[in-house]
Design a protein around this motif. Structure first.
Motif, PDB file in Angstrom:
ATOM      1  N   MET A  37     -23.785  16.660   4.656  1.00  0.00           N
ATOM      2  CA  MET A  37     -23.099  15.813   5.634  1.00  0.00           C
ATOM      3  C   MET A  37     -23.942  14.583   5.971  1.00  0.00           C
ATOM      4  N   ALA A  38     -25.259  14.766   6.020  1.00  0.00           N
ATOM      5  CA  ALA A  38     -26.152  13.650   6.345  1.00  0.00           C
ATOM      6  C   ALA A  38     -26.088  12.582   5.255  1.00  0.00           C
ATOM      7  N   LYS A  39     -26.030  13.012   3.983  1.00  0.00           N
ATOM      8  CA  LYS A  39     -25.928  12.052   2.885  1.00  0.00           C
ATOM      9  C   LYS A  39     -24.608  11.291   2.948  1.00  0.00           C
ATOM     10  N   PHE A  40     -23.530  12.004   3.284  1.00  0.00           N
ATOM     11  CA  PHE A  40     -22.228  11.360   3.384  1.00  0.00           C
ATOM     12  C   PHE A  40     -22.237  10.278   4.451  1.00  0.00           C
ATOM     13  N   LEU A  41     -22.815  10.582   5.617  1.00  0.00           N
ATOM     14  CA  LEU A  41     -22.883   9.607   6.701  1.00  0.00           C
ATOM     15  C   LEU A  41     -23.752   8.410   6.309  1.00  0.00           C
ATOM     16  N   PHE A  50     -20.830   9.750  -5.514  1.00  0.00           N
ATOM     17  CA  PHE A  50     -21.251  10.301  -4.225  1.00  0.00           C
ATOM     18  C   PHE A  50     -20.306  11.435  -3.810  1.00  0.00           C
ATOM     19  N   GLU A  51     -20.249  11.700  -2.522  1.00  0.00           N
ATOM     20  CA  GLU A  51     -19.371  12.737  -2.010  1.00  0.00           C
ATOM     21  C   GLU A  51     -17.914  12.268  -2.135  1.00  0.00           C
ATOM     22  N   PRO A  52     -16.984  13.174  -2.508  1.00  0.00           N
ATOM     23  CA  PRO A  52     -15.573  12.767  -2.648  1.00  0.00           C
ATOM     24  C   PRO A  52     -14.997  12.133  -1.383  1.00  0.00           C
ATOM     25  N   LEU A  53     -15.462  12.577  -0.198  1.00  0.00           N
ATOM     26  CA  LEU A  53     -14.951  12.025   1.062  1.00  0.00           C
ATOM     27  C   LEU A  53     -15.327  10.565   1.261  1.00  0.00           C
ATOM     28  N   ILE A  54     -16.225  10.059   0.414  1.00  0.00           N
ATOM     29  CA  ILE A  54     -16.609   8.657   0.539  1.00  0.00           C
ATOM     30  C   ILE A  54     -15.412   7.750   0.296  1.00  0.00           C
ATOM     31  N   ALA A  55     -14.443   8.248  -0.496  1.00  0.00           N
ATOM     32  CA  ALA A  55     -13.237   7.457  -0.768  1.00  0.00           C
ATOM     33  C   ALA A  55     -12.439   7.225   0.513  1.00  0.00           C
ATOM     34  N   VAL A  56     -12.447   8.205   1.419  1.00  0.00           N
ATOM     35  CA  VAL A  56     -11.702   8.077   2.678  1.00  0.00           C
ATOM     36  C   VAL A  56     -12.328   7.014   3.571  1.00  0.00           C
ATOM     37  N   SER A  57     -13.649   7.085   3.762  1.00  0.00           N
ATOM     38  CA  SER A  57     -14.326   6.106   4.619  1.00  0.00           C
ATOM     39  C   SER A  57     -14.241   4.705   4.021  1.00  0.00           C
ATOM     40  N   LEU A  58     -14.351   4.615   2.686  1.00  0.00           N
ATOM     41  CA  LEU A  58     -14.261   3.306   2.045  1.00  0.00           C
ATOM     42  C   LEU A  58     -12.856   2.726   2.186  1.00  0.00           C
ATOM     43  N   THR A  59     -11.842   3.557   2.009  1.00  0.00           N
ATOM     44  CA  THR A  59     -10.462   3.083   2.159  1.00  0.00           C
ATOM     45  C   THR A  59     -10.198   2.588   3.571  1.00  0.00           C
ATOM     46  N   ALA A  60     -10.662   3.348   4.564  1.00  0.00           N
ATOM     47  CA  ALA A  60     -10.448   2.953   5.965  1.00  0.00           C
ATOM     48  C   ALA A  60     -11.101   1.612   6.260  1.00  0.00           C
ATOM     49  N   SER A  61     -12.328   1.423   5.768  1.00  0.00           N
ATOM     50  CA  SER A  61     -13.025   0.161   6.035  1.00  0.00           C
ATOM     51  C   SER A  61     -12.371  -1.003   5.289  1.00  0.00           C
ATOM     52  N   ILE A  62     -11.894  -0.776   4.066  1.00  0.00           N
ATOM     53  CA  ILE A  62     -11.254  -1.861   3.304  1.00  0.00           C
ATOM     54  C   ILE A  62      -9.903  -2.217   3.903  1.00  0.00           C
ATOM     55  N   VAL A  63      -9.156  -1.219   4.367  1.00  0.00           N
ATOM     56  CA  VAL A  63      -7.872  -1.492   5.026  1.00  0.00           C
ATOM     57  C   VAL A  63      -8.087  -2.357   6.262  1.00  0.00           C
ATOM     58  N   LEU A  64      -9.089  -2.019   7.073  1.00  0.00           N
ATOM     59  CA  LEU A  64      -9.410  -2.832   8.250  1.00  0.00           C
ATOM     60  C   LEU A  64      -9.874  -4.228   7.836  1.00  0.00           C
ATOM     61  N   PHE A  65     -10.603  -4.267   6.738  1.00  0.00           N
ATOM     62  CA  PHE A  65     -11.085  -5.555   6.216  1.00  0.00           C
ATOM     63  C   PHE A  65      -9.917  -6.502   5.952  1.00  0.00           C
ATOM     64  N   PHE A  66      -8.886  -6.000   5.267  1.00  0.00           N
ATOM     65  CA  PHE A  66      -7.747  -6.854   4.924  1.00  0.00           C
ATOM     66  C   PHE A  66      -6.797  -7.062   6.112  1.00  0.00           C
ATOM     67  N   LEU A  67      -6.738  -6.114   7.026  1.00  0.00           N
ATOM     68  CA  LEU A  67      -5.884  -6.297   8.201  1.00  0.00           C
ATOM     69  C   LEU A  67      -6.378  -7.428   9.088  1.00  0.00           C
ATOM     70  N   PHE A  68      -7.704  -7.603   9.141  1.00  0.00           N
ATOM     71  CA  PHE A  68      -8.274  -8.671   9.973  1.00  0.00           C
ATOM     72  C   PHE A  68      -8.487  -9.963   9.192  1.00  0.00           C
ATOM     73  N   THR A  69      -8.145  -9.932   7.901  1.00  0.00           N
ATOM     74  CA  THR A  69      -8.234 -11.151   7.093  1.00  0.00           C
ATOM     75  C   THR A  69      -6.925 -11.929   7.225  1.00  0.00           C
ATOM     76  N   PRO A  70      -6.987 -13.225   7.437  1.00  0.00           N
ATOM     77  CA  PRO A  70      -5.760 -14.016   7.583  1.00  0.00           C
ATOM     78  C   PRO A  70      -4.835 -13.850   6.384  1.00  0.00           C
ATOM     79  N   SER A  71      -3.541 -13.688   6.675  1.00  0.00           N
ATOM     80  CA  SER A  71      -2.551 -13.471   5.629  1.00  0.00           C
ATOM     81  C   SER A  71      -2.289 -14.762   4.874  1.00  0.00           C
ATOM     82  N   GLN A  72      -2.155 -14.646   3.544  1.00  0.00           N
ATOM     83  CA  GLN A  72      -1.900 -15.806   2.705  1.00  0.00           C
ATOM     84  C   GLN A  72      -0.544 -15.710   2.000  1.00  0.00           C
ATOM     85  N   ALA A  73       0.150 -14.629   2.159  1.00  0.00           N
ATOM     86  CA  ALA A  73       1.431 -14.453   1.478  1.00  0.00           C
ATOM     87  C   ALA A  73       2.363 -13.657   2.368  1.00  0.00           C
ATOM     88  N   SER A  74       3.380 -13.085   1.759  1.00  0.00           N
ATOM     89  CA  SER A  74       4.367 -12.310   2.501  1.00  0.00           C
ATOM     90  C   SER A  74       3.711 -11.076   3.116  1.00  0.00           C
TER      91      SER A  74
END
Length: 243
Positions: A1-5, A98-122
């Motif tokens: 768990m420590a490595k995952f964090l 790494f740990e398979p759960l890393i995909a969850v944390s990475l997805t959450a951070s990338i989703v937030l990344f694009f949600l706060f990025t100004p929209s350029q299309a539809s």
């Protein structure tokens, strides 16, 4: 768990750094230059690790590739970028390294990344792209877990192979003891008994007929045992040579 964090912290920090870099009008102008710097840093890190014969730090490589892919995607259109699929490969790669759960944390951070990025299309197309990113996460998680199972099975196979080697060494040691006992103690003892019975049979005048028959049987049995011990030795030698 420590490595995952710890791994999640570094990857989220990379996403945050990429966000602030791309949101700055001054810094975002140098996206391609920063990508070139990261690529150069990656190759230098690889060369130094090989030169020093050290283990490559996968965490550093993961952070570098995360930054490179996010900068490339943002520079080519963000959620509408034709290179958006690189994020999928990033998720699968990190879930395997790494740990398979890393995909969850990475997805959450990338989703937030694009949600706060100004929209350029539809907005609908961008939400659909983010939704596809969320849907691909369980697949990356599944492959990561399957890969870990494969690694565990390989470790079990290695343990079994080591145990097999130990058993082979024990068998060879016991085989040497059997051969030594057969060649020295057993063969020597049978030869002595055979010699004594031969001497006794050479002078049978003092023996009764019943005693002569028993002595002859003992002589024959000892002779057969001596022959069978020699055959056993030859068979063991032949089996050892074949293996």
């Amino acid at each position: 768990m420590a490595k995952f964090l710890l791994h999640s912290f570094f990857l989220i920090a990379a996403v945050v750094l990429a966000f602030f870099w791309t949101q700055s009008p001054l810094l975002s102008y140098y996206n391609l230059q920063l990508i070139a710097v990261f690529i150069l840093f990656f190759f230098i890190n690889q060369m130094l690790a090989r030169h020093r014969r050290q283990k490559i730090n996968l965490t550093i490589d993961a952070v570098v590739f995360t930054m490179i892919i996010l900068l490339v995607v943002i520079s080519t259109g963000g959620l509408t970028s034709p290179l958006f699929f690189l994020i999928y490969f990033l998720m699968f790669g990190l879930s395997l390294l790494f740990e398979p759960l890393i995909a969850v944390s990475l997805t959450a951070s990338i989703v937030l990344f694009f949600l706060f990025t100004p929209s350029q299309a539809s907005p609908q197309n961008e939400l659909l792209q983010l939704f596809s990113l969320i849907l691909i996460t369980p697949v990356a998680l599944f492959f990561g877990k399957q890969y870990l199972r494969v690694l565990k099975d390989e470790e079990k196979i290695k343990i079994l192979e080591e145990e097999e080697k130990i058993l082979e060494e024990q068998i060879q040691c016991e085989e040497s003891d059997v051969l030594l006992w057969t060649c020295l103690d057993l063969k020597k003892g049978l030869a002595e008994i055979l010699d004594e019975t031969s001497q006794m049979l050479s002078d049978v005048s003092h023996l009764s007929s019943n005693q002569r028959e028993k002595m002859l049987k003992i002589h024959q049995r000892v002779s057969k045992l001596l022959q069978s011990s020699q055959k056993l030795k030859n068979q063991i030698d032949q089996t050892t040579d074949e293996s």
